[in-house]
Design a protein around this motif. Structure first.
Motif, PDB file in Angstrom:
ATOM      1  N   ARG A 105     -37.324  47.177  36.935  1.00 50.78           N
ATOM      2  CA  ARG A 105     -38.020  46.620  35.776  1.00 50.78           C
ATOM      3  C   ARG A 105     -38.411  45.171  36.043  1.00 50.78           C
ATOM      4  NH1 ARG A 105     -34.578  47.821  32.501  1.00 50.78           N
ATOM      5  NH2 ARG A 105     -35.487  49.749  31.640  1.00 50.78           N
ATOM      6  N   HIS A 106     -37.507  44.412  36.662  1.00 54.62           N
ATOM      7  CA  HIS A 106     -37.774  43.006  36.972  1.00 54.62           C
ATOM      8  C   HIS A 106     -38.942  42.888  37.950  1.00 54.62           C
ATOM      9  CE1 HIS A 106     -36.921  38.759  37.632  1.00 54.62           C
ATOM     10  NE2 HIS A 106     -37.043  38.984  38.929  1.00 54.62           N
ATOM     11  N   ALA A 107     -38.959  43.729  38.958  1.00 62.35           N
ATOM     12  CA  ALA A 107     -40.027  43.687  39.953  1.00 62.35           C
ATOM     13  C   ALA A 107     -41.370  44.073  39.337  1.00 62.35           C
ATOM     14  CB  ALA A 107     -39.692  44.614  41.121  1.00 62.35           C
ATOM     15  N   LEU A 108     -41.343  45.092  38.489  1.00 60.99           N
ATOM     16  CA  LEU A 108     -42.582  45.544  37.857  1.00 60.99           C
ATOM     17  C   LEU A 108     -43.109  44.503  36.881  1.00 60.99           C
ATOM     18  CD1 LEU A 108     -44.558  47.873  37.725  1.00 60.99           C
ATOM     19  CD2 LEU A 108     -43.154  48.922  35.943  1.00 60.99           C
ATOM     20  N   GLU A 109     -42.196  43.892  36.146  1.00 61.76           N
ATOM     21  CA  GLU A 109     -42.606  42.850  35.210  1.00 61.76           C
ATOM     22  C   GLU A 109     -43.259  41.689  35.953  1.00 61.76           C
ATOM     23  OE1 GLU A 109     -40.515  39.507  32.354  1.00 61.76           O
ATOM     24  OE2 GLU A 109     -39.664  41.534  32.337  1.00 61.76           O
ATOM     25  N   ALA A 110     -42.695  41.326  37.112  1.00 63.91           N
ATOM     26  CA  ALA A 110     -43.261  40.241  37.914  1.00 63.91           C
ATOM     27  C   ALA A 110     -44.698  40.559  38.328  1.00 63.91           C
ATOM     28  CB  ALA A 110     -42.398  39.990  39.147  1.00 63.91           C
ATOM     29  N   PRO A 170     -66.894  43.380  16.040  1.00 66.07           N
ATOM     30  CA  PRO A 170     -67.086  43.965  14.701  1.00 66.07           C
ATOM     31  C   PRO A 170     -65.963  44.909  14.281  1.00 66.07           C
ATOM     32  CG  PRO A 170     -69.130  44.007  15.950  1.00 66.07           C
ATOM     33  CD  PRO A 170     -68.045  43.628  16.918  1.00 66.07           C
ATOM     34  N   ASP A 171     -65.257  45.497  15.255  1.00 68.53           N
ATOM     35  CA  ASP A 171     -64.173  46.434  14.942  1.00 68.53           C
ATOM     36  C   ASP A 171     -62.801  45.778  15.034  1.00 68.53           C
ATOM     37  OD1 ASP A 171     -64.298  46.029  17.673  1.00 68.53           O
ATOM     38  OD2 ASP A 171     -63.739  48.080  18.188  1.00 68.53           O
ATOM     39  N   TYR A 172     -62.756  44.445  14.859  1.00 64.38           N
ATOM     40  CA  TYR A 172     -61.495  43.740  15.047  1.00 64.38           C
ATOM     41  C   TYR A 172     -60.381  44.233  14.126  1.00 64.38           C
ATOM     42  CZ  TYR A 172     -61.588  40.911  10.774  1.00 64.38           C
ATOM     43  OH  TYR A 172     -61.532  40.493   9.471  1.00 64.38           O
ATOM     44  N   LYS A 173     -60.733  44.716  12.928  1.00 64.60           N
ATOM     45  CA  LYS A 173     -59.706  45.176  11.989  1.00 64.60           C
ATOM     46  C   LYS A 173     -58.947  46.369  12.552  1.00 64.60           C
ATOM     47  CE  LYS A 173     -61.893  43.504   7.743  1.00 64.60           C
ATOM     48  NZ  LYS A 173     -62.471  43.881   6.423  1.00 64.60           N
ATOM     49  N   GLU A 174     -59.656  47.270  13.223  1.00 62.22           N
ATOM     50  CA  GLU A 174     -59.007  48.422  13.833  1.00 62.22           C
ATOM     51  C   GLU A 174     -58.137  48.000  15.007  1.00 62.22           C
ATOM     52  OE1 GLU A 174     -58.922  51.610  12.803  1.00 62.22           O
ATOM     53  OE2 GLU A 174     -59.897  50.770  11.029  1.00 62.22           O
ATOM     54  N   LEU A 175     -58.615  47.034  15.782  1.00 58.16           N
ATOM     55  CA  LEU A 175     -57.850  46.534  16.932  1.00 58.16           C
ATOM     56  C   LEU A 175     -56.584  45.827  16.451  1.00 58.16           C
ATOM     57  CD1 LEU A 175     -60.852  45.078  18.977  1.00 58.16           C
ATOM     58  CD2 LEU A 175     -59.764  47.324  19.224  1.00 58.16           C
ATOM     59  N   ARG A 176     -56.727  45.045  15.406  1.00 62.58           N
ATOM     60  CA  ARG A 176     -55.582  44.347  14.822  1.00 62.58           C
ATOM     61  C   ARG A 176     -54.566  45.341  14.283  1.00 62.58           C
ATOM     62  NH1 ARG A 176     -55.873  40.723   9.352  1.00 62.58           N
ATOM     63  NH2 ARG A 176     -53.910  39.586   9.589  1.00 62.58           N
ATOM     64  N   LYS A 177     -55.068  46.386  13.635  1.00 61.65           N
ATOM     65  CA  LYS A 177     -54.197  47.422  13.085  1.00 61.65           C
ATOM     66  C   LYS A 177     -53.435  48.127  14.205  1.00 61.65           C
ATOM     67  CE  LYS A 177     -54.328  51.634  10.247  1.00 61.65           C
ATOM     68  NZ  LYS A 177     -55.214  52.565   9.490  1.00 61.65           N
ATOM     69  N   TRP A 178     -54.117  48.423  15.312  1.00 59.56           N
ATOM     70  CA  TRP A 178     -53.470  49.085  16.447  1.00 59.56           C
ATOM     71  C   TRP A 178     -52.328  48.231  16.986  1.00 59.56           C
ATOM     72  CZ3 TRP A 178     -51.794  48.485  21.317  1.00 59.56           C
ATOM     73  CH2 TRP A 178     -51.557  49.629  22.086  1.00 59.56           C
ATOM     74  N   LEU A 179     -52.574  46.948  17.116  1.00 60.05           N
ATOM     75  CA  LEU A 179     -51.555  46.056  17.671  1.00 60.05           C
ATOM     76  C   LEU A 179     -50.339  45.968  16.761  1.00 60.05           C
ATOM     77  CD1 LEU A 179     -51.039  44.306  20.108  1.00 60.05           C
ATOM     78  CD2 LEU A 179     -52.090  42.388  18.912  1.00 60.05           C
ATOM     79  N   LYS A 180     -50.561  45.960  15.455  1.00 61.01           N
ATOM     80  CA  LYS A 180     -49.445  45.914  14.510  1.00 61.01           C
ATOM     81  C   LYS A 180     -48.639  47.213  14.547  1.00 61.01           C
ATOM     82  CE  LYS A 180     -51.084  42.599  11.074  1.00 61.01           C
ATOM     83  NZ  LYS A 180     -51.408  42.367   9.636  1.00 61.01           N
ATOM     84  N   GLN A 181     -49.351  48.330  14.735  1.00 56.55           N
ATOM     85  CA  GLN A 181     -48.690  49.630  14.686  1.00 56.55           C
ATOM     86  C   GLN A 181     -48.000  49.984  15.995  1.00 56.55           C
ATOM     87  OE1 GLN A 181     -51.250  52.745  13.279  1.00 56.55           O
ATOM     88  NE2 GLN A 181     -49.693  54.325  13.459  1.00 56.55           N
ATOM     89  N   TYR A 182     -48.618  49.642  17.105  1.00 52.92           N
ATOM     90  CA  TYR A 182     -48.096  50.090  18.402  1.00 52.92           C
ATOM     91  C   TYR A 182     -47.620  48.959  19.312  1.00 52.92           C
ATOM     92  CZ  TYR A 182     -50.432  54.415  17.019  1.00 52.92           C
ATOM     93  OH  TYR A 182     -50.825  55.534  16.347  1.00 52.92           O
ATOM     94  N   GLY A 183     -47.659  47.728  18.817  1.00 52.11           N
ATOM     95  CA  GLY A 183     -47.245  46.613  19.649  1.00 52.11           C
ATOM     96  C   GLY A 183     -45.834  46.723  20.192  1.00 52.11           C
ATOM     97  N   THR A 184     -44.938  47.327  19.413  1.00 46.24           N
ATOM     98  CA  THR A 184     -43.545  47.452  19.854  1.00 46.24           C
ATOM     99  C   THR A 184     -43.382  48.414  21.027  1.00 46.24           C
ATOM    100  OG1 THR A 184     -43.175  49.169  18.181  1.00 46.24           O
ATOM    101  CG2 THR A 184     -42.609  46.895  17.585  1.00 46.24           C
ATOM    102  N   THR A 185     -44.395  49.221  21.302  1.00 45.30           N
ATOM    103  CA  THR A 185     -44.312  50.164  22.423  1.00 45.30           C
ATOM    104  C   THR A 185     -44.730  49.532  23.737  1.00 45.30           C
ATOM    105  OG1 THR A 185     -46.576  51.020  22.157  1.00 45.30           O
ATOM    106  CG2 THR A 185     -44.842  52.033  20.830  1.00 45.30           C
ATOM    107  N   LEU A 186     -45.234  48.290  23.684  1.00 45.70           N
ATOM    108  CA  LEU A 186     -45.695  47.620  24.893  1.00 45.70           C
ATOM    109  C   LEU A 186     -44.499  47.011  25.631  1.00 45.70           C
ATOM    110  CD1 LEU A 186     -48.915  45.896  23.529  1.00 45.70           C
ATOM    111  CD2 LEU A 186     -48.666  48.151  24.599  1.00 45.70           C
ATOM    112  N   THR A 187     -43.755  47.857  26.274  1.00 45.48           N
ATOM    113  CA  THR A 187     -42.552  47.422  26.975  1.00 45.48           C
ATOM    114  C   THR A 187     -42.296  48.334  28.169  1.00 45.48           C
ATOM    115  OG1 THR A 187     -40.187  46.944  26.716  1.00 45.48           O
ATOM    116  CG2 THR A 187     -41.050  48.855  25.539  1.00 45.48           C
ATOM    117  N   LEU A 188     -41.601  47.813  29.154  1.00 44.63           N
ATOM    118  CA  LEU A 188     -41.295  48.602  30.352  1.00 44.63           C
ATOM    119  C   LEU A 188     -40.018  49.412  30.167  1.00 44.63           C
ATOM    120  CD1 LEU A 188     -42.099  45.927  33.091  1.00 44.63           C
ATOM    121  CD2 LEU A 188     -43.525  47.845  32.344  1.00 44.63           C
TER     122      LEU A 188
END
Length: 204
Positions: A92-97, A186-204
């Protein structure tokens, strides 16, 4: 905003779900309105103006109980459904680097692309591992980005870049700021919504 008082911490016990104990932190700063958010670690953060007392801030929790429980259960379910990593700590450390290095190369390119469109300039770019923030922009134009955005779809990463660059025009989240973001995405609201909903999954 710069905090002017030490944060106050406690545990919120929703009256309708007393078995659900949610840690919270109250932060005073030179903002004009209060803001309540549920962090990726399932803790609450309340930011309040200097004129609001800690007791009044605690009452906000009770008035927003329904919203808090809804978001808490959604995030808890999302975290439980996330696949468990089989990586060893060393892997995980190597991949994160590698992701961090990729971020150092990729973010400057996206910043250069969008700042030409928005008509702004920037200062230094720093890659960080922030637990609750995806990006930030200082008054001097220095930009900070979370390397974990490299795990997101490219369009999501671009949204954060545009968001921070638009702060070079408006150092707030006013209507003028969001209008500036919308002109580019123009679709920033959908992008913002995605980040709020799935941001916690952005992990190794």
């Amino acid at each position: 905003m710069t905090s002017t008082a030490l944060p106050k911490q406690g545990i919120f016990l929703p009256p309708s779900a007393p078995s659900c104990s949610i840690p919270y932190t109250i932060i005073k700063s030179r903002r004009k309105t209060w803001a309540l958010s549920l962090q990726s670690d399932l803790t609450l953060q309340i930011r309040i103006p200097l004129t609001v007392t800690y007791a009044e801030a605690k009452q906000i929790l009770f008035t927003k109980e329904k919203w808090i429980l809804k978001k808490y259960r959604e995030l808890e379910q999302c975290k439980n459904a996330a696949p468990r990593s089989s990586l060893t700590p060393a892997q995980r450390h190597a991949l994160e680097a590698r992701y961090r290095q990729a971020a150092r190369d990729y973010f400057p390119a996206r910043v250069a692309y969008y700042e030409a469109i928005i008509g702004v300039t920037h200062g230094a770019i720093t890659i960080r591992d922030q637990k609750t923030r995806w990006g930030s922009c200082s008054a001097k134009g220095n930009l900070n980005f979370n390397w974990r955005l490299m795990l997101a779809p490219p369009r999501i990463l671009d949204y954060v870049v545009v968001h921070e660059l638009c702060h070079r025009k408006e150092m707030n989240h006013s209507k003028a700021f969001w209008n500036a973001v919308e002109m580019v995405l123009p679709d920033y609201k959908e992008l913002r919504k995605w980040l709020k909903q799935y941001g916690t999954t952005l992990t190794l």
